[in-house]
Design an enzyme around this catalytic site. Structure first.
Site, PDB file in Angstrom:
ATOM      1  CG  HIS A  67      11.481  22.002 -11.591  1.00 38.14           C
ATOM      2  ND1 HIS A  67      11.703  23.193 -10.951  1.00 38.14           N
ATOM      3  CD2 HIS A  67      12.392  21.719 -12.178  1.00 38.14           C
ATOM      4  CE1 HIS A  67      13.006  23.418 -11.090  1.00 38.14           C
ATOM      5  NE2 HIS A  67      13.600  22.503 -12.145  1.00 38.14           N
ATOM      6  CG  ASP A  96       5.999  52.498 -24.689  1.00 36.39           C
ATOM      7  OD1 ASP A  96       5.835  51.361 -24.706  1.00 36.39           O
ATOM      8  OD2 ASP A  96       5.382  52.854 -23.469  1.00 36.39           O
ATOM      9  CD1 TRP A 132      12.045  19.486 -19.487  1.00 34.32           C
ATOM     10  CD2 TRP A 132      11.307  20.869 -20.946  1.00 34.32           C
ATOM     11  NE1 TRP A 132      12.944  19.969 -20.423  1.00 34.32           N
ATOM     12  CE2 TRP A 132      12.421  20.699 -21.250  1.00 34.32           C
ATOM     13  CE3 TRP A 132      10.466  21.944 -21.808  1.00 34.32           C
ATOM     14  CZ2 TRP A 132      13.383  21.308 -22.402  1.00 34.32           C
ATOM     15  CZ3 TRP A 132      11.064  22.623 -22.718  1.00 34.32           C
ATOM     16  CH2 TRP A 132      12.624  22.188 -22.999  1.00 34.32           C
ATOM     17  CB  SER A 160       1.902  35.328 -24.678  1.00 34.02           C
ATOM     18  OG  SER A 160       2.846  35.941 -24.029  1.00 34.02           O
ATOM     19  CB  SER A 161       6.395  33.445 -26.859  1.00 36.06           C
ATOM     20  OG  SER A 161       6.453  32.881 -25.559  1.00 36.06           O
ATOM     21  CG  HIS A 244      19.336  22.853 -29.797  1.00 37.16           C
ATOM     22  ND1 HIS A 244      19.584  22.336 -28.589  1.00 37.16           N
ATOM     23  CD2 HIS A 244      19.909  23.511 -30.247  1.00 37.16           C
ATOM     24  CE1 HIS A 244      20.734  22.727 -28.463  1.00 37.16           C
ATOM     25  NE2 HIS A 244      21.283  23.689 -29.164  1.00 37.16           N
ATOM     26  CD  GLU A 246      11.927  27.639 -25.174  1.00 37.46           C
ATOM     27  OE1 GLU A 246      11.615  28.391 -26.182  1.00 37.46           O
ATOM     28  OE2 GLU A 246      11.916  28.195 -24.067  1.00 37.46           O
ATOM     29  CE1 TYR A 248      22.831  27.568 -28.010  1.00 38.16           C
ATOM     30  CE2 TYR A 248      21.450  26.158 -29.154  1.00 38.16           C
ATOM     31  CZ  TYR A 248      22.675  26.442 -28.748  1.00 38.16           C
ATOM     32  OH  TYR A 248      23.671  25.362 -28.623  1.00 38.16           O
ATOM     33  CB  SER A 259      27.722  41.563 -23.518  1.00 38.97           C
ATOM     34  OG  SER A 259      27.998  40.312 -24.153  1.00 38.97           O
ATOM     35  CG  HIS A 293      22.335  17.788 -29.723  1.00 39.48           C
ATOM     36  ND1 HIS A 293      23.191  19.134 -30.250  1.00 39.48           N
ATOM     37  CD2 HIS A 293      21.434  18.327 -29.002  1.00 39.48           C
ATOM     38  CE1 HIS A 293      22.305  19.998 -29.528  1.00 39.48           C
ATOM     39  NE2 HIS A 293      21.439  19.588 -28.747  1.00 39.48           N
ATOM     40  CG  HIS A 294      18.042  17.571 -27.463  1.00 42.06           C
ATOM     41  ND1 HIS A 294      18.349  18.151 -26.128  1.00 42.06           N
ATOM     42  CD2 HIS A 294      18.234  18.761 -28.189  1.00 42.06           C
ATOM     43  CE1 HIS A 294      18.569  19.236 -26.275  1.00 42.06           C
ATOM     44  NE2 HIS A 294      18.478  19.873 -27.587  1.00 42.06           N
ATOM     45  CB  THR A 319      29.817  29.144 -27.513  1.00 40.51           C
ATOM     46  OG1 THR A 319      28.541  28.611 -28.173  1.00 40.51           O
ATOM     47  CG2 THR A 319      29.180  29.411 -26.073  1.00 40.51           C
ATOM     48  CE  LYS A 322      27.412  35.637 -28.233  1.00 39.29           C
ATOM     49  NZ  LYS A 322      27.477  36.846 -27.891  1.00 39.29           N
ATOM     50  NE  ARG A 441      16.133  14.210 -17.596  1.00 36.26           N
ATOM     51  CZ  ARG A 441      16.024  15.043 -18.636  1.00 36.26           C
ATOM     52  NH1 ARG A 441      16.626  14.858 -19.662  1.00 36.26           N
ATOM     53  NH2 ARG A 441      15.332  16.180 -18.500  1.00 36.26           N
TER      54      ARG A 441
END
Lengths: 516, 305
Positions: A67, A96, A132, A160-161, A244, A246, A248, A259, A293-294, A319, A322, A441
């Site tokens: 998932h 293009d 994951w 690819s990315s 991390h 990632e 963002y 926006s 922090h993870h 943040t 924003k 979890r």
């Protein structure tokens, strides 16, 4: 140069057109969204009641893992690349993408990568079952054999990315119409420019960490093995150095989307354009220095805990800028609430809830209580579902009339919104409570006192899933027909994409427009 | 930022889909091989062949388009951005491995040796292990003695004494690569002055130096495996040594191949003009990049090893 699309399947297989490729990315993403959604519903069905009833615990682990992987790499990231493909050339007045063939390659790697990833479900020993985040040694010493296929799938989707990101940067830096200075670019373009930079910076690190896993598994190296002088915690450092930024990568383009949308329906220009740009850049910079922090509970030296705690809290500042700007844009505006606006307003409110729970998690001593509980699950689903997913949905409703020339059904759109809104809050809000009370979890069973909230969460999840079917139906119906959209589609929207006809011709801006 | 008014959007192309297929078969075959499936090597070989063929076609197409004058200055700038950011992605790939080396040397091993709060693992799990670098005695050896499974190397590659520097292979490797960075620059200068002969000679020398570097690397690896008891499996030292130098070597191989192709294009086909030589320039940037990585390796893996 071909003037219109080719006929038949070859149009899609061999295309170099940014609109075709954007469409493929978006449909691929939606297919993965449904697949990842089915995995989520298996999880929620099992958690409907305490005890084990539907799936084996081993399969449950595969579901949580798949998932996450499918949603992050298959649904959210390709959706934003699809939006970038469709919109960036039109927004900056380019004909293009900068490198059209590589663009098609970036896309076509993905179906192969995800076919390989999904095929692990049928392999002996089952699919990856280590979450994951694939922490070593669960993903190395104790992993099923299919981990090798998972590693290579990550490698090619990373390629690819990176190619997609290089293309986006080259397009933005090199293909803007005359007069389109950097500080005149629409915010969606700005956020994508910074996202692409993040992608190029961290996808190779992900490739590095899965390569280390591959070597530890098959070639007896000692990266993550203390017996040889390595350290399993090293895995977590390298992974989260990728991980991390990632997160963002998955939210900055969403900031860009809302926006664009909020000013249109508030009928006011965006408040604080320049500060939005600087805030986005600050968030990108900070994303590189907060990764641990993870890992507050992994046993870091206290100096590390403090540094990562304060650095993380700093993110609340840009943040907050924003969120302030979005609210101030709406302040005293002539607001209307068409479907894209509903999703965008919900984004602002619910993403902020996710931001606040993030701030709670940032406090290292408090995190010792929250770590690996459903509170964390609630937190990141609040930033990803009403954050990333809502913004993508908002973007589809907002630009779909431009893409296919027809208006979507507003009633159905609003129904979709309210079902999704209620469904996701039912699903994820109770998770805060069970998490704070200590429900772990990634476990298929739970103590009896969590039963009521889990039942509510599961019902919400199925409601949210049903809402997406309505979305699919609405989109298909809109593509097939419906009220014709005007070129502007909305009332005085800002941006070059609204100056071309609806539907947008196959080739736009062969001659660059002049931007004042 | 600029615009020439007419931008060349290539027509439909079969290249990307077949490149994807080739790439997929390559990794699918590799995964099958590693998992012990008999079909793995065949799939890997076929996939690799297809991938190489498609890349050949793709580069040919790009070169042909350029020679036919279809590439605007704007598109050429896109290629420049593309190569630049690709090199940046490679930098980050190496950063992951340098970071792993840093972490293992400066944190993981001292902690395993009992340093600081985290040193408690030493008392409970790895009693008797002493932190050293290069790591010759692994924690496994310290605890389990002869029964240990993860053995350290017998000798390391680190710098010995100053007198022995002339017989120290990494020193010569450094000289070779540094020189090659200069020669590839000389080649570029020659091309800028429309000096075809000079270009070919300097580029040929660069390719030869790249090749010599690779031969010396193979020599070093053989020495390590045959005489020094230093292998990929020799604990954290062997792991970081071979992964860093190995990935660097793979990049030198690719860089040498790229420069060789540029050399052959110039010698056989007479490609590259002084104002139109992006293929060569991209390869030379890549070459400078692998040189810089080597300097990092030389310092952190060999000298401070």
């Amino acid at each position: 140069m071909a003037h219109g699309p080719a006929k038949g399947i070859s149009r899609w297989l061999f295309t170099t057109n940014h609109k075709d490729i954007g469409t493929m990315y978006l449909w691929f993403s939606f297919a993965m969204f449904l697949l990842g959604g089915v995995f989520a519903l298996v999880i929620r069905a099992e958690l409907f009641e305490p005890g084990l009833q539907i799936v084996e615990p081993a399969f449950f682990n595969q579901m949580t893992t798949m998932h996450g992987l499918v949603m992050v790499f298959g649904a959210v990231m390709p959706a934003f690349v699809g939006l970038a493909n469709w919109l960036i050339p039109m927004m900056i007045g380019a004909p293009d993408m900068a490198l059209p063939r590589m663009n098609n390659w970036s896309f076509w790697i993905l179906p192969f990568a995800f076919a390989m990833l999904a095929s692990t479900l049928l392999m002996e020993g089952g699919a990856p079952n280590f979450g994951w985040t694939f922490y070593a040694p669960l993903s190395t010493t104790y992993a099923p054999p299919s981990v090798t296929f998972f590693i290579f799938a990550v490698h090619i989707m990373g390629a690819s990315s990176i190619m997609g990101a290089i293309n986006i940067i080259a397009t933005i830096l090199n293909m803007r119409a005359p007069g389109m200075t950097l500080m005149k670019m629409p915010l969606f373009v700005w956020t994508w420019l910074i996202t692409a930079y993040l992608l190029i910076a961290v996808m190779p690190v992900l490739a590095g960490v899965v390569t280390m896993m591959l070597m530890d598994i098959h070639f007896n190296t000692s990266f993550f093995d203390a017996a040889g002088g390595g350290d399993p915690v090293l895995f977590q450092h390298v992974f989260w150095f990728f991980g991390h930024p990632e997160v963002y990568i998955m939210i900055l383009p969403a900031f860009g989307v809302v926006s664009q949308i909020i000013p249109t329906f508030a009928r006011k220009p965006l408040f604080g354009y320049a500060s939005m740009v600087y805030a986005t850049s600050s968030i990108a910079f900070l994303s590189f220095i907060v990764w641990a922090h993870h890992m507050f509970t992994v046993g870091m030296p206290v100096a590390g805990e403090l540094f990562f705690m304060y650095a993380t809290m700093l993110i609340a500042v840009p943040t907050g800028v924003k969120v302030f700007n979005w609210i101030t844009t709406m302040f005293r505006g002539s607001m209307t609430f068409e479907t894209p606006m509903l999703f965008s307003v919900a984004f602002v409110i619910l993403f902020t809830i996710g931001g606040f729970s993030g701030l709670m998690l940032a406090i290292a001593p408090a995190d010792f209580q929250y770590h690996d509980t459903y509170f964390v699950v609630a937190h990141f689903h609040y930033v990803l579902v009403p954050g990333a997913i809502f913004s993508i949905t908002a973007a589809v409703y907002y630009w779909l009339p431009k893409w296919c020339g027809n208006m979507y059904n507003e009633t159905m759109g609003k129904t979709h919104f309210w079902m999704a809104f209620i469904g996701l809050n039912l699903t994820f809000f109770p998770m805060h409570f069970v998490g704070l009370a200590g429900m772990p979890r990634r476990i298929p069973d739970y103590a009896l006192q969590f039963a009521d909230f889990n039942m509510i969460a599961s019902m919400g999840a199925f409601l949210f899933g049903a809402a997406q079917i309505l979305f699919l139906f609405n989109v298909i119906a809109t593509i097939r027909g419906g009220k014709k959209a005007t070129d502007e589609v909305w009332e005085n929207p800002e941006g070059l994409e609204w100056t071309v006809p609806s539907p947008a011709p196959y080739h736009t801006f062969s001659v660059p427009p002049e931007v004042k | 930022m600029s615009s020439e008014g007419s931008y060349y959007v290539p027509a439909q192309s079969k290249l990307p889909i077949f490149a994807s297929l080739g790439l997929f078969l390559t990794v699918f075959g590799a995964a099958n091989w590693l998992n012990g499936n008999d079909t793995g090597p065949t799939i890997l070989f076929c996939g690799g062949l297809l991938f190489a063929f498609v890349l050949w076609q793709w580069f040919s197409a790009v070169i042909t388009e350029n020679l036919q004058g279809m590439n605007s200055d704007q598109l050429k700038r896109s290629y420049v951005w593309g190569m630049g950011w690709f090199i940046f992605s490679e930098v980050m790939f190496f950063a992951a491995f340098f970071g792993a080396l840093f972490y293992i040397r400066n944190f993981a091993i001292p902690w395993l040796g009992g340093e600081g709060d985290k040193g408690i693992a030493n008392e409970f799990l790895w009693q008797g292990f002493e932190a050293t670098w290069p790591l010759m005695t692994t924690p496994d050896m310290a605890v389990n003695g002869d029964a240990a499974k993860v053995l350290g190397p017998e000798q390391s590659m680190s710098f010995g004494t100053v007198d022995s520097i002339w017989s120290w292979l990494p020193f010569w490797n450094t000289m070779v690569l540094m020189t090659s960075s200069v020669t590839v620059h000389m080649a570029h200068s020659a091309l800028k002055n429309a000096n075809r002969k000079g270009f070919n000679i300097w580029l040929g020398i660069t390719v030869a130096l790249g090749f010599i570097f690779l031969v010396l690397q193979v020599e070093e690896y053989m020495e390590a495996y045959l005489h020094m008891g230093l292998t990929l499996e020799s604990g954290a030292y062997g792991t970081t040594f071979f992964m860093l130098t190995g990935f660097h070597g793979a990049h030198v191989t690719l860089g040498t191949f790229m420069l060789l192709v540029m050399f052959l294009r110039s010698v056989i086909k007479g490609h590259f003009k002084h104002e139109d030589c992006f293929g060569f320039e991209a390869a030379s940037w890549y070459w400078h990049f692998v040189d810089v990585v080597w300097v990092g390796l030389f310092i952190f893996v060999y000298v401070l090893g």
